[in-house]
Design a protein around this motif. Structure first.
Motif, mmCIF file in Angstrom:
data_model
loop_
_atom_site.group_PDB
_atom_site.id
_atom_site.type_symbol
_atom_site.label_atom_id
_atom_site.label_comp_id
_atom_site.label_asym_id
_atom_site.label_seq_id
_atom_site.Cartn_x
_atom_site.Cartn_y
_atom_site.Cartn_z
ATOM 1 N N TYR A 35 0.719 -1.317 0.138
ATOM 2 C CA TYR A 35 0.075 0.105 0.009
ATOM 3 C C TYR A 35 0.902 1.248 0.073
ATOM 4 N N GLY A 103 -11.740 -11.030 3.650
ATOM 5 C CA GLY A 103 -11.704 -10.289 4.945
ATOM 6 C C GLY A 103 -10.533 -10.856 5.835
ATOM 7 N N GLN A 106 -4.790 -8.405 8.036
ATOM 8 C CA GLN A 106 -3.510 -8.034 7.504
ATOM 9 C C GLN A 106 -2.609 -7.477 8.741
ATOM 10 N N GLY A 109 3.568 -3.593 8.068
ATOM 11 C CA GLY A 109 4.968 -3.516 8.797
ATOM 12 C C GLY A 109 4.985 -1.816 8.965
ATOM 13 N N PRO A 110 6.059 -1.384 9.567
ATOM 14 C CA PRO A 110 6.364 -0.115 9.832
ATOM 15 C C PRO A 110 6.393 1.069 8.801
ATOM 16 N N PHE B 34 -12.912 -3.579 9.401
ATOM 17 C CA PHE B 34 -11.941 -3.263 10.364
ATOM 18 C C PHE B 34 -11.733 -1.859 10.769
ATOM 19 N N TYR B 36 -8.278 0.371 12.222
ATOM 20 C CA TYR B 36 -6.842 0.375 12.423
ATOM 21 C C TYR B 36 -6.643 1.571 13.225
ATOM 22 N N GLN B 38 -3.325 4.321 14.074
ATOM 23 C CA GLN B 38 -1.858 4.701 13.426
ATOM 24 C C GLN B 38 -1.379 5.871 14.483
ATOM 25 N N GLY B 43 3.407 2.091 12.325
ATOM 26 C CA GLY B 43 2.492 1.343 11.256
ATOM 27 C C GLY B 43 1.057 1.068 12.021
ATOM 28 N N LEU B 44 0.404 0.463 11.289
ATOM 29 C CA LEU B 44 -1.228 0.374 11.446
ATOM 30 C C LEU B 44 -1.127 -0.796 12.493
ATOM 31 N N GLU B 88 -4.155 8.631 14.363
ATOM 32 C CA GLU B 88 -5.083 8.572 13.034
ATOM 33 C C GLU B 88 -5.721 7.314 13.176
ATOM 34 N N PHE B 90 -8.282 4.642 10.981
ATOM 35 C CA PHE B 90 -8.537 4.224 9.689
ATOM 36 C C PHE B 90 -9.631 2.984 9.575
ATOM 37 N N GLY B 94 -12.719 -5.173 4.046
ATOM 38 C CA GLY B 94 -11.889 -6.329 3.733
ATOM 39 C C GLY B 94 -12.519 -7.155 2.718
ATOM 40 N N TYR B 98 -7.570 -4.595 1.294
ATOM 41 C CA TYR B 98 -8.154 -3.543 2.056
ATOM 42 C C TYR B 98 -8.658 -2.316 1.222
ATOM 43 N N PHE B 100 -9.435 1.225 2.166
ATOM 44 C CA PHE B 100 -9.630 2.244 3.352
ATOM 45 C C PHE B 100 -10.035 3.456 3.239
ATOM 46 N N THR B 102 -10.344 7.532 4.230
ATOM 47 C CA THR B 102 -9.442 8.465 4.203
ATOM 48 C C THR B 102 -8.775 8.818 5.576
#
Lengths: 117, 110
Positions: A35, A103, A106, A109-110, B34, B36, B38, B43-44, B88, B90, B94, B98, B100, B102
């Protein structure tokens, strides 16, 4: 256990240079995703791997972008002839999904922060 | 078309106040949803997920979300916000990938 790792964490390059970004997914995860997160664009899907094949490359913004995955593990995202608009954070994620799974959670990573001067 | 909308770009709340972050989706079948979070430079991190069953989903850090099919919504809530919740958030739909929203940036006032 180890999570998803990405390298480098930061990359500064000059316009026109090629860059390679690496992703090491969680061991055993069959699905891998790239992404891009940039200001004003949010989180955009780039490409999805199931094993070593990429059934969905629809998010790659141009033919300057390519990605491969070898041994069902490590993936490399390559950007050729970088442009300033390529500046963004590139996130990799992996998932223990079966082929075509919906679904699946996931694990991210950073990220690699790419700056193109 | 598949899409996710988070109508609020920024939200500011006082520490200890309740929080609700909105998420609307468009999807032709039963969605997998989902949330998430951040944090700056991080990371998420998955807060919670909805696949099926109970429409009220509990997550980590005291967050919960309610799935409302009739409203195509999956709003995130927390009864009492802590300063460390500033981040933030999100919402994601899924499929095999994904989609997402904004994002909503949360600021917490001391």
């Amino acid at each position: 256990g180890a999570g998803v790792s990405q390298s480098p964490s930061n990359k500064v390059t000059e316009k026109g240079k090629d860059v390679e970004l690496r992703c090491d997914p969680i061991s055993g995860h069959t699905a891998l995703y790239w992404y891009r997160q940039s200001l004003g664009q949010g989180l955009e899907f780039l490409i999805y791997f199931q094993g070593n094949s990429a059934p969905d490359k629809s998010g790659l913004p141009s033919d300057r972008f390519s990605a491969e995955r070898t041994g069902g593990s490590v993936s490399t995202l390559t950007i050729q002839r970088t442009q300033q608009e390529d500046s963004a954070v590139y996130l990799c994620a992996s998932s223990p999904s079966l082929a075509g799974g919906l679904g699946n959670e996931q694990f991210f990573g950073p990220g690699t922060r790419l700056t193109v001067l | 078309a598949q899409s996710v909308t988070q109508p609020d770009i920024h939200i500011t709340v006082s520490e200890g106040a309740s929080l609700e972050l909105r998420c609307n989706y468009s999807y032709g079948a039963t969605p997998y949803l989902f949330w998430y979070v951040q944090s700056p430079g991080q990371g998420l991190q998955l807060l919670l997920k909805y696949f099926s069953g109970d429409t009220l989903v509990q997550g980590i850090k005291g967050f919960e979300a309610e799935f409302k099919r009739s409203q195509s919504s999956f709003n995130l809530r927390k009864p009492s916000v802590h300063w460390s919740d500033a981040a933030e958030y999100f919402c994601a739909l899924g499929t095999y990938k994904y989609i997402f929203g904004t994002g909503t940036r949360l600021k917490v006032l001391a």
